[in-house]
Design a protein around this motif. Structure first.
Motif, mmCIF file in Angstrom:
data_model
loop_
_atom_site.group_PDB
_atom_site.id
_atom_site.type_symbol
_atom_site.label_atom_id
_atom_site.label_comp_id
_atom_site.label_asym_id
_atom_site.label_seq_id
_atom_site.Cartn_x
_atom_site.Cartn_y
_atom_site.Cartn_z
ATOM 1 N N LEU A 1 0.931 -1.117 0.063
ATOM 2 C CA LEU A 1 -0.002 -0.234 -0.070
ATOM 3 C C LEU A 1 1.018 1.257 -0.148
ATOM 4 O O LEU A 1 0.686 2.264 -0.658
ATOM 5 C CB LEU A 1 -0.871 0.040 1.214
ATOM 6 C CG LEU A 1 -1.678 1.281 1.365
ATOM 7 C CD1 LEU A 1 -2.611 1.479 0.191
ATOM 8 C CD2 LEU A 1 -2.756 1.382 2.678
ATOM 9 N N ALA A 2 1.893 1.184 0.720
ATOM 10 C CA ALA A 2 2.739 2.532 0.852
ATOM 11 C C ALA A 2 3.566 2.604 -0.716
ATOM 12 O O ALA A 2 3.580 3.698 -0.899
ATOM 13 C CB ALA A 2 4.159 2.321 2.014
ATOM 14 N N LEU B 1 1.802 -7.900 -9.714
ATOM 15 C CA LEU B 1 1.283 -6.597 -9.505
ATOM 16 C C LEU B 1 0.252 -6.758 -8.332
ATOM 17 O O LEU B 1 -0.329 -7.218 -8.407
ATOM 18 C CB LEU B 1 0.877 -6.162 -10.799
ATOM 19 C CG LEU B 1 0.142 -4.559 -10.909
ATOM 20 C CD1 LEU B 1 1.341 -3.497 -10.760
ATOM 21 C CD2 LEU B 1 -0.316 -4.347 -12.436
ATOM 22 N N HIS B 2 0.666 -5.931 -7.355
ATOM 23 C CA HIS B 2 -0.290 -5.675 -6.289
ATOM 24 C C HIS B 2 -0.994 -4.440 -6.474
ATOM 25 O O HIS B 2 -0.517 -3.273 -6.538
ATOM 26 C CB HIS B 2 0.533 -5.772 -4.940
ATOM 27 C CG HIS B 2 -0.599 -5.946 -3.622
ATOM 28 N ND1 HIS B 2 -0.309 -6.870 -2.836
ATOM 29 C CD2 HIS B 2 -1.736 -5.375 -3.515
ATOM 30 C CE1 HIS B 2 -1.058 -6.897 -1.951
ATOM 31 N NE2 HIS B 2 -2.153 -5.899 -2.414
ATOM 32 N N LEU B 3 -2.421 -4.487 -6.478
ATOM 33 C CA LEU B 3 -3.199 -3.262 -7.119
ATOM 34 C C LEU B 3 -4.144 -2.865 -5.931
ATOM 35 O O LEU B 3 -4.861 -3.800 -5.273
ATOM 36 C CB LEU B 3 -3.953 -3.484 -8.395
ATOM 37 C CG LEU B 3 -3.189 -3.628 -9.558
ATOM 38 C CD1 LEU B 3 -4.013 -4.034 -10.882
ATOM 39 C CD2 LEU B 3 -2.284 -2.265 -9.819
ATOM 40 N N PHE B 4 -4.392 -1.615 -5.949
ATOM 41 C CA PHE B 4 -5.187 -1.051 -4.992
ATOM 42 C C PHE B 4 -6.336 -0.200 -5.568
ATOM 43 O O PHE B 4 -5.865 0.098 -6.849
ATOM 44 C CB PHE B 4 -4.482 -0.223 -3.835
ATOM 45 C CG PHE B 4 -3.787 -1.034 -3.088
ATOM 46 C CD1 PHE B 4 -4.129 -1.657 -1.666
ATOM 47 C CD2 PHE B 4 -2.391 -1.307 -3.461
ATOM 48 C CE1 PHE B 4 -3.348 -2.559 -1.025
ATOM 49 C CE2 PHE B 4 -1.554 -2.109 -2.705
ATOM 50 C CZ PHE B 4 -1.947 -2.655 -1.237
ATOM 51 N N ALA B 5 -7.309 0.247 -5.242
ATOM 52 C CA ALA B 5 -8.345 1.037 -5.914
ATOM 53 C C ALA B 5 -8.789 2.216 -5.072
ATOM 54 O O ALA B 5 -8.965 1.991 -3.642
ATOM 55 C CB ALA B 5 -9.507 0.318 -6.569
ATOM 56 N N GLY C 1 -14.422 -5.088 -11.168
ATOM 57 C CA GLY C 1 -14.574 -5.530 -9.757
ATOM 58 C C GLY C 1 -14.235 -4.371 -8.756
ATOM 59 O O GLY C 1 -14.625 -4.183 -7.871
ATOM 60 N N ALA C 2 -13.093 -3.590 -9.427
ATOM 61 C CA ALA C 2 -12.816 -2.407 -8.501
ATOM 62 C C ALA C 2 -14.009 -1.387 -8.374
ATOM 63 O O ALA C 2 -14.257 -0.977 -7.338
ATOM 64 C CB ALA C 2 -11.574 -1.880 -8.996
ATOM 65 N N GLY D 1 -5.576 -7.001 -4.208
ATOM 66 C CA GLY D 1 -4.576 -8.279 -4.151
ATOM 67 C C GLY D 1 -3.348 -8.183 -5.087
ATOM 68 O O GLY D 1 -3.444 -7.365 -5.789
ATOM 69 N N ARG D 2 -2.755 -9.285 -5.197
ATOM 70 C CA ARG D 2 -1.512 -9.595 -5.795
ATOM 71 C C ARG D 2 -2.061 -10.477 -7.145
ATOM 72 O O ARG D 2 -2.655 -11.503 -6.662
ATOM 73 C CB ARG D 2 -0.300 -10.120 -4.915
ATOM 74 C CG ARG D 2 0.888 -10.255 -5.519
ATOM 75 C CD ARG D 2 2.027 -10.836 -4.811
ATOM 76 N NE ARG D 2 3.036 -11.186 -5.466
ATOM 77 C CZ ARG D 2 4.319 -11.127 -4.709
ATOM 78 N NH1 ARG D 2 4.289 -10.677 -3.431
ATOM 79 N NH2 ARG D 2 5.331 -11.506 -5.315
#
Length: 150
Positions: free
Chosen positions: A42-43, A76-80, A142-143, A66-67
């Motif tokens: 996340l950072a 690739l670990h993604l956040f939304a 999904g995001a 997730g990754r």
């Protein structure tokens, strides 16, 4: 050794994704980059959004997507994050991360243009690996659903 990049999907009220044009390329991308030693995913994603797009989401709720396998040798670990297109305007984004262009030696920003893009436009702008992950595997849809944006 498997590398890990982390990135942030910035999604507006219309379900569009904020993307940046990779300098010297035909491709557009989301803010993402390799994780630093000791850094959390996340950072890393938040740092990349700050460095490549000039956006600070430190105090904003973020959804962990997730990754995911990205391409050979890299995950690739993604956040939304939900964003307001009136508050985040592409023309106000700025890249603080630079590279030296190999032929001229000029110092150039990694990202040189920004845009909100819907799914049809993303299909034209994104590279094959990102397109497969976000559009083909439904990660963007999904995001959007998780953020109440589509």
């Amino acid at each position: 050794m498997l590398l890990l990049s982390c990135g942030l999907l910035v999604i507006n009220e219309r379900g569009e994704l904020l993307v940046g044009h990779s300098t010297g390329s035909t491709l557009w991308d989301l803010p993402k980059g390799l994780i630093d030693p000791g850094e959390t995913p996340l950072a890393c994603a938040l740092r990349e959004a700050r460095e490549e797009f000039g956006l600070d989401f430190a105090a904003t709720p973020v959804d962990d997507l997730g990754r995911h396998p990205y391409y050979r040798g890299k995950d690739l670990h993604l956040f939304a994050v939900a964003a307001d297109s009136a508050a985040i305007r592409p023309q106000d984004c700025r890249c603080a991360s630079f590279f030296d262009e190999p032929r001229s030696g000029a110092r150039l920003p990694e990202i040189d243009a920004y845009a909100w893009a819907d799914e049809a436009r993303l299909g034209l702008l994104l590279g094959a690996s990102m397109k497969r992950l976000l559009l083909g595997k439904g990660l963007l849809a999904g995001a959007r659903a998780a953020l109440g944006r589509g």
